[in-house]
Scaffold this motif. Structure first.
Motif: not given
Length: 246
Positions: A34-35, A37, A83-85
């Motif tokens: 999702k992060d 796409q 996830k992009n953190d």
């Protein structure tokens, strides 16, 4: 006594956190995270390559396309997500694994000082994967609300009521029986931080699945008030280890 407290604390941690990622054979990853796409930066391919090198079977696509041996057994699959953190200084990733109940089983983070996105995210992923253990699959215990479960609980409850705790000996060692919950108990050596044996109830009354201190599995049962463990021998046969109440 202090070591017994440590045993109980460690065992309770296992109960709280449940399955480990290494307990799984299959890992599902989405077609796109999702992060990421718009641009994957090759993270999906890099993740798959490392997971496969650690003996996991990586699956993608809808559940209907999953291998036949896990169709209908979705709780035998763990779901991975990236996830992009990141912040304005560093590229950072969060690698998360969830079970079929959407419960987080394992999380690891990677941080890179490389400013370029592709190289930075790849570097962060490489760091995050360092702490991911190799697959060492075990049976995934799935709780089902059905008649058979209630039947098992009744069997377990009656066995627990018979003898909750106490001291047992086989003539060579003295062990303490400690009831963990309604479905399992341990025989603990006061001089060791690892349980001598862990007993889990089965559907048959007074018969248990037993995990020994070395990680091996065997069968145990109650016989005339004694706790009996079938100990595997090198020649493929079994010997009886009998522990009697003191």
């Amino acid at each position: 006594m202090k070591k017994l407290v440590i045993i109980l604390f460690s065992f309770c941690l296992t109960l709280v956190f449940g399955q480990k990622i290494s307990d799984y054979k299959y890992i599902s990853i989405p077609g796109k995270f999702k992060d990421f796409q718009e641009e994957s930066y090759g993270l999906d391919g890099a993740l798959i390559k490392v997971l496969q090198s650690r003996r996991y079977i990586v699956i993608q696509g809808d559940k209907e396309q999953w291998p036949s041996d896990i169709k209908g057994k979705y709780c035998n699959v763990i779901i991975a997500n990236l996830k992009n953190d990141s912040n304005f200084l560093r590229n950072r990733l969060l690698l998360e694994f969830k079970d079929c109940n959407d419960k987080v089983v394992f999380t690891t983070k990677g941080v890179s000082n490389i400013k370029e996105y592709k190289e930075g995210f790849q570097d962060a992923l490489k760091q995050a994967l360092v702490s991911v253990p190799a697959s060492n699959p075990t049976e995934i215990q799935v709780v089902a609300n059905n008649t058979e479960q209630h039947k098992n609980e009744n069997v377990a409850s009656s066995a627990v009521a018979e003898n909750k705790t106490g001291k047992y000996t086989n003539g060579k060692m003295n062990l303490q029986k400690i009831q963990i919950d309604g479905n399992q108990f341990i025989l603990a050596d006061p001089n060791s931080s690892v349980p001598y044996a862990t007993f889990k109830f089965t559907s048959k009354k007074d018969v248990f699945k037993v995990k020994m201190a070395d990680g091996s599995f065997t069968i145990g049962y109650l016989e005339n008030g004694d706790i009996v463990i079938d100990i595997p021998q090198a020649n493929g046969e079994y010997s009886k280890e009998i522990f009697s109440g003191k």
